[in-house]
Motif scaffolding. Structure first.
Motif, PDB file in Angstrom:
ATOM      1  N   MET A 154       0.742  -1.363  -0.194  1.00  0.00           N
ATOM      2  CA  MET A 154       0.111   0.181   0.099  1.00  0.00           C
ATOM      3  C   MET A 154       0.889   1.137  -0.101  1.00  0.00           C
ATOM      4  O   MET A 154       2.037   1.226   0.392  1.00  0.00           O
ATOM      5  CB  MET A 154      -0.740   0.162   1.165  1.00  0.00           C
ATOM      6  N   ARG A 155       0.321   2.406  -0.499  1.00  0.00           N
ATOM      7  CA  ARG A 155       0.965   3.387  -0.482  1.00  0.00           C
ATOM      8  C   ARG A 155       0.657   4.259   0.763  1.00  0.00           C
ATOM      9  O   ARG A 155      -0.263   3.568   1.626  1.00  0.00           O
ATOM     10  CB  ARG A 155       0.377   4.584  -1.401  1.00  0.00           C
ATOM     11  N   THR A 156       1.658   5.236   1.511  1.00  0.00           N
ATOM     12  CA  THR A 156       1.454   5.774   2.786  1.00  0.00           C
ATOM     13  C   THR A 156      -0.035   6.434   2.840  1.00  0.00           C
ATOM     14  O   THR A 156      -0.769   6.183   3.941  1.00  0.00           O
ATOM     15  CB  THR A 156       2.261   6.999   2.852  1.00  0.00           C
ATOM     16  N   GLY A 157      -0.591   6.982   1.773  1.00  0.00           N
ATOM     17  CA  GLY A 157      -1.972   7.540   1.961  1.00  0.00           C
ATOM     18  C   GLY A 157      -3.128   6.589   2.199  1.00  0.00           C
ATOM     19  O   GLY A 157      -3.975   6.790   2.813  1.00  0.00           O
ATOM     20  N   ALA A 158      -2.949   5.373   1.224  1.00  0.00           N
ATOM     21  CA  ALA A 158      -3.809   4.385   1.423  1.00  0.00           C
ATOM     22  C   ALA A 158      -3.890   3.785   3.183  1.00  0.00           C
ATOM     23  O   ALA A 158      -4.946   3.645   3.487  1.00  0.00           O
ATOM     24  CB  ALA A 158      -3.809   3.118   0.296  1.00  0.00           C
ATOM     25  N   LEU A 159      -2.682   3.510   3.531  1.00  0.00           N
ATOM     26  CA  LEU A 159      -2.544   3.051   4.663  1.00  0.00           C
ATOM     27  C   LEU A 159      -3.210   3.808   5.603  1.00  0.00           C
ATOM     28  O   LEU A 159      -3.782   3.494   6.618  1.00  0.00           O
ATOM     29  CB  LEU A 159      -1.132   2.586   5.033  1.00  0.00           C
ATOM     30  N   ARG A 160      -2.929   5.255   5.766  1.00  0.00           N
ATOM     31  CA  ARG A 160      -3.358   6.240   6.442  1.00  0.00           C
ATOM     32  C   ARG A 160      -5.023   6.146   6.632  1.00  0.00           C
ATOM     33  O   ARG A 160      -5.489   6.530   7.545  1.00  0.00           O
ATOM     34  CB  ARG A 160      -2.782   7.510   6.158  1.00  0.00           C
ATOM     35  N   SER A 161      -5.530   5.858   5.324  1.00  0.00           N
ATOM     36  CA  SER A 161      -7.046   6.096   5.333  1.00  0.00           C
ATOM     37  C   SER A 161      -7.797   5.089   5.960  1.00  0.00           C
ATOM     38  O   SER A 161      -9.015   5.394   6.139  1.00  0.00           O
ATOM     39  CB  SER A 161      -7.584   5.976   3.924  1.00  0.00           C
ATOM     40  N   LEU A 162      -7.285   3.912   6.117  1.00  0.00           N
ATOM     41  CA  LEU A 162      -7.722   2.797   6.880  1.00  0.00           C
ATOM     42  C   LEU A 162      -8.355   3.119   8.224  1.00  0.00           C
ATOM     43  O   LEU A 162      -8.012   3.736   9.068  1.00  0.00           O
ATOM     44  CB  LEU A 162      -6.996   1.617   6.759  1.00  0.00           C
ATOM     45  N   ASP A 163      -9.831   2.511   8.322  1.00  0.00           N
ATOM     46  CA  ASP A 163     -10.546   2.631   9.592  1.00  0.00           C
ATOM     47  C   ASP A 163     -10.348   1.025  10.211  1.00  0.00           C
ATOM     48  O   ASP A 163     -10.152   0.177   9.433  1.00  0.00           O
ATOM     49  CB  ASP A 163     -11.835   3.007   9.587  1.00  0.00           C
TER      50      ASP A 163
END
Length: 332
Positions: A154-163
């Motif tokens: 995953m990209r950093t943004g995708a990882l950060r987006s997860l709930d």
């Protein structure tokens, strides 16, 4: 000229460590201890019991011995000798070695870019890091970040987006969703939305993280992030720092080849042996390709087009590519 006073190598090294106790970070002190332990081992092998007897020729012999003994590259040799040079500077101030002996330490110069950070983490190193994290930092935020980045690319943004609600531990998958209006956009917007399968071992770590370690804080929109901190949703800079910390050799007690003195959290990005989240992503994608995962599967899982995959993420050598093609050409 001051008269030299006899001093055993081991005592000199102990005095050096004590002298620098208050000025070096813990990780730097560990690195110096590891490097100087090699010097003490050499002194023992050579029968050197008094540093008064060190000469430029003997220091050259140490350099050749250390390079051969550790199979070191130029960057690592430079790091080793830089620490020896600091030791000898100190020893001169206490009349233990000949004046200016440190100047006879031949520290190699590096070409531009020779000490540059690697752009891709290799599978053996990634698995070694995971083993370390599972043993010493199990279900920590660093463990979870590294595990997900390596296993999912995953990209950093995708990882950060997860709930937390995006994770289905029973079915073994993570749903990646574009939520720009709630502060977590994806690079490719709705085109980057997907389901990512995760193995059972990953589910177990996430379950323990959520149940036992997660800070249980919500973000500014009332969502409960999967990667949470005491302040809410993890920041991109925090993710980057955690990646650098996880991949820096000193973090797991190994010798670092860079000449950076500070390896604490705030300056870990300066370590040439630590790699960024993008290097994890690139290494993960390349590992999938080398493992014969079909290109379309890698493309969907990592949210990257086939053309970009070939151009920027496939780190296979030309010979590796040829050998992979050979398997499809055997009957033609």
């Amino acid at each position: 000229m001051s008269k030299l006073e006899p001093l055993e190598p081991e005592t000199a090294v102990q005095m050096y460590h004590h002298h620098r106790e208050d000025e070096l970070a813990e990780s730097t002190k560990r690195a110096h201890r590891m490097r100087l332990n090699h010097f003490l081992r050499w002194c023992d092998e050579q029968g050197i019991e008094n540093l008064n007897n060190l000469t430029g020729r003997k220091l050259h012999q140490f350099r050749l011995w250390r390079k051969r003994d550790g199979d070191l590259n130029r960057v690592s040799v430079r790091t080793q000798l830089s620490t020896i040079k600091q030791l000898l500077r100190f020893c001169e101030t206490i009349d233990a070695v000949e004046p200016d002996l440190y100047e006879k330490v031949d520290v190699p110069e590096l070409d531009k870019g020779e000490n540059a950070r690697s752009v891709m983490i290799k599978v053996d190193e990634a698995e070694e890091i995971l083993t370390y994290l599972e043993r010493f930092e199990y279900a920590s935020i660093r463990h979870v970040i590294f595990l997900l980045m390596w296993r999912t690319a995953m990209r950093t943004g995708a990882l950060r987006s997860l709930d937390i609600d995006d994770v289905d531990l029973e079915e073994g998958y993570i749903q990646v969703t574009h939520r720009a209006e709630y502060g977590t956009p994806l690079k490719n917007k709705s085109g980057g939305e997907r389901y990512v399968a995760i193995r059972q071992e990953t589910c177990h770590v996430l379950e323990d993280w959520i149940e036992h370690t997660h800070p249980e804080k919500t973000d500014d929109f009332g969502r409960t992030p999967l990667i949470g901190t005491d302040y809410g949703r993890v920041s991109k800079s925090n993710i980057r720092k955690q990646a650098y910390c996880a991949t820096a050799p000193q973090t797991r007690g190994k010798e670092c080849s860079c000449d950076t003195d500070e390896h604490e959290y705030a300056k870990i990005h300066e370590c040439d042996d630590a790699v960024s989240p993008h290097a994890l992503r690139r290494g993960s994608i390349t590992h999938m390709i080398r493992s014969d995962v079909p290109k379309e599967v890698v493309s969907d899982r990592a949210d990257v087009s086939g053309d970009v995959l070939d151009k920027h993420y496939n780190e296979m050598t030309e010979k590796e590519k040829m050998e992979k093609r050979r398997g499809y050409m055997s009957n033609l």
